[in-house]
Design a protein around this motif. Sequence first.
Motif, PDB file in Angstrom:
ATOM      1  N   LEU A 135       0.837  -1.194   0.000  1.00 36.58           N
ATOM      2  CA  LEU A 135       0.000   0.000   0.000  1.00 36.58           C
ATOM      3  C   LEU A 135       0.875   1.248   0.000  1.00 36.58           C
ATOM      4  O   LEU A 135       1.748   1.402   0.865  1.00 36.58           O
ATOM      5  CB  LEU A 135      -0.900   0.008   1.234  1.00 36.58           C
ATOM      6  CG  LEU A 135      -1.730  -1.263   1.484  1.00 36.58           C
ATOM      7  CD1 LEU A 135      -2.370  -1.215   2.864  1.00 36.58           C
ATOM      8  CD2 LEU A 135      -2.791  -1.435   0.408  1.00 36.58           C
ATOM      9  N   PRO A 180       0.404   5.143   0.409  1.00 37.98           N
ATOM     10  CA  PRO A 180      -0.618   6.133   0.786  1.00 37.98           C
ATOM     11  C   PRO A 180      -0.444   7.458   0.060  1.00 37.98           C
ATOM     12  O   PRO A 180       0.572   7.716  -0.585  1.00 37.98           O
ATOM     13  CB  PRO A 180      -0.400   6.304   2.288  1.00 37.98           C
ATOM     14  CG  PRO A 180       1.052   5.983   2.485  1.00 37.98           C
ATOM     15  CD  PRO A 180       1.375   4.906   1.476  1.00 37.98           C
ATOM     16  N   THR A 208      -0.198   9.072   6.245  1.00 44.30           N
ATOM     17  CA  THR A 208       0.791   8.386   7.078  1.00 44.30           C
ATOM     18  C   THR A 208       0.840   9.027   8.462  1.00 44.30           C
ATOM     19  O   THR A 208       0.842  10.250   8.579  1.00 44.30           O
ATOM     20  CB  THR A 208       2.194   8.476   6.445  1.00 44.30           C
ATOM     21  OG1 THR A 208       2.199   7.791   5.192  1.00 44.30           O
ATOM     22  CG2 THR A 208       3.256   7.849   7.348  1.00 44.30           C
ATOM     23  N   THR A 255       1.561  -2.195   8.378  1.00 45.24           N
ATOM     24  CA  THR A 255       0.373  -1.454   7.929  1.00 45.24           C
ATOM     25  C   THR A 255      -0.211  -0.542   9.000  1.00 45.24           C
ATOM     26  O   THR A 255      -1.135   0.215   8.709  1.00 45.24           O
ATOM     27  CB  THR A 255      -0.726  -2.431   7.460  1.00 45.24           C
ATOM     28  OG1 THR A 255      -1.119  -3.267   8.564  1.00 45.24           O
ATOM     29  CG2 THR A 255      -0.254  -3.304   6.303  1.00 45.24           C
ATOM     30  N   VAL A 260      -0.526   3.241   8.297  1.00 44.98           N
ATOM     31  CA  VAL A 260      -1.348   3.661   7.157  1.00 44.98           C
ATOM     32  C   VAL A 260      -2.795   3.176   7.293  1.00 44.98           C
ATOM     33  O   VAL A 260      -3.674   3.672   6.593  1.00 44.98           O
ATOM     34  CB  VAL A 260      -0.757   3.191   5.808  1.00 44.98           C
ATOM     35  CG1 VAL A 260       0.608   3.807   5.585  1.00 44.98           C
ATOM     36  CG2 VAL A 260      -0.684   1.676   5.715  1.00 44.98           C
ATOM     37  N   GLU A 261      -3.032   2.244   8.195  1.00 49.61           N
ATOM     38  CA  GLU A 261      -4.421   1.831   8.449  1.00 49.61           C
ATOM     39  C   GLU A 261      -5.159   2.901   9.240  1.00 49.61           C
ATOM     40  O   GLU A 261      -6.340   3.185   9.001  1.00 49.61           O
ATOM     41  CB  GLU A 261      -4.458   0.511   9.217  1.00 49.61           C
ATOM     42  CG  GLU A 261      -4.117  -0.713   8.394  1.00 49.61           C
ATOM     43  CD  GLU A 261      -4.482  -1.991   9.098  1.00 49.61           C
ATOM     44  OE1 GLU A 261      -5.668  -2.163   9.446  1.00 49.61           O
ATOM     45  OE2 GLU A 261      -3.583  -2.830   9.322  1.00 49.61           O
ATOM     46  N   PHE A 284      -6.499   3.106   5.581  1.00 52.51           N
ATOM     47  CA  PHE A 284      -6.525   1.832   4.861  1.00 52.51           C
ATOM     48  C   PHE A 284      -7.110   0.697   5.706  1.00 52.51           C
ATOM     49  O   PHE A 284      -7.108  -0.455   5.269  1.00 52.51           O
ATOM     50  CB  PHE A 284      -5.107   1.438   4.430  1.00 52.51           C
ATOM     51  CG  PHE A 284      -4.669   2.017   3.115  1.00 52.51           C
ATOM     52  CD1 PHE A 284      -5.333   1.706   1.942  1.00 52.51           C
ATOM     53  CD2 PHE A 284      -3.575   2.866   3.050  1.00 52.51           C
ATOM     54  CE1 PHE A 284      -4.916   2.216   0.727  1.00 52.51           C
ATOM     55  CE2 PHE A 284      -3.148   3.388   1.836  1.00 52.51           C
ATOM     56  CZ  PHE A 284      -3.823   3.062   0.668  1.00 52.51           C
ATOM     57  N   ARG A 320      -1.099  -9.344   7.548  1.00 51.38           N
ATOM     58  CA  ARG A 320      -0.440  -8.058   7.768  1.00 51.38           C
ATOM     59  C   ARG A 320       1.067  -8.250   7.959  1.00 51.38           C
ATOM     60  O   ARG A 320       1.509  -9.143   8.685  1.00 51.38           O
ATOM     61  CB  ARG A 320      -1.005  -7.365   9.003  1.00 51.38           C
ATOM     62  CG  ARG A 320      -2.418  -6.785   8.836  1.00 51.38           C
ATOM     63  CD  ARG A 320      -2.893  -6.164  10.138  1.00 51.38           C
ATOM     64  NE  ARG A 320      -4.144  -5.420   9.989  1.00 51.38           N
ATOM     65  CZ  ARG A 320      -5.346  -5.936  10.200  1.00 51.38           C
ATOM     66  NH1 ARG A 320      -5.462  -7.224  10.546  1.00 51.38           N
ATOM     67  NH2 ARG A 320      -6.435  -5.186  10.057  1.00 51.38           N
ATOM     68  N   GLY A 350       2.914  -1.948   3.936  1.00 55.52           N
ATOM     69  CA  GLY A 350       2.704  -0.524   3.724  1.00 55.52           C
ATOM     70  C   GLY A 350       3.993   0.242   3.509  1.00 55.52           C
ATOM     71  O   GLY A 350       5.064  -0.176   3.957  1.00 55.52           O
TER      72      GLY A 350
END
Length: 267
Positions: A33, A35, A40, A112, A115-116, A129, A143, A149
Amino acid sequence: MSQERCILTTLTIAFLFYCSGDVSCRILNPVILVPGDGGTQFEAKLDKSSSLHGSCVNKTKDYVSLWLNMKYFLPWKIDCFVENMKLVYNRTTRTTSNTRGVDIRISDFGGTSTVEWLDPSQFFLTSYFYHIVKAMVSWGYKRGVSVRGVPFDFRKAPNEFKELYQKMKALIEETYSINNNTRVILLGHSMGNPTSLYFYNIMTQAWKDKYIEAHVSLAGVWTGAIKPLKLFASGDRLGVVIVKPIKVRAEQRGMPSSAWLMPSDKA
């Protein structure tokens, strides 16, 4: 349809396509991913001699959440946020640095978590995300292994991304290796798409043929955007209704990415 649901639907269709009709999709292409602008988490450690006013903290013992820490958007805190977040531009080197006394850290490269959620407290308004990764995990992704990410300093532009691109190259190669030499899909959102394109353009075709399966573009800023004009002219509250746009203009004007994302490179 909400933007988040629309993105998730697009992503689902894309991955069903890459499974070649096999819904079970035994061999999942790993996904990285990338972003967009603002996508971020940032942490900051402060060691400043002074601040704008008494409600701002000058020093912290450790790193604390900066972006997207919702408490900084309160009217009496927004100046503190701008002071800590803005960049200082060097006209000679054409590069930027953090404000003196502010050390910014971006964590979990390859993971991740940053960025999640844009706030580590996982306040519901700061999911990014998360719902996409949650859906992918239900499809069999893991993950940090098959979904990863690329958190990065979205304030900057590609002329300062040399280290980022070196890390991206290593991450893609590692992800390929730990997933049974399966080629990688990069999923970019907004600014993450032209950021990825710059990376592709510095890599050889042989390298891309070996490691890259596809690129999925979500709301890619391929020909620039109009919003940066507003950022420079008057600032933009970016959907946070309690923020006065003029209050954040200095920080937004100081981000090279704001200029890079304009519709014309003549800016």
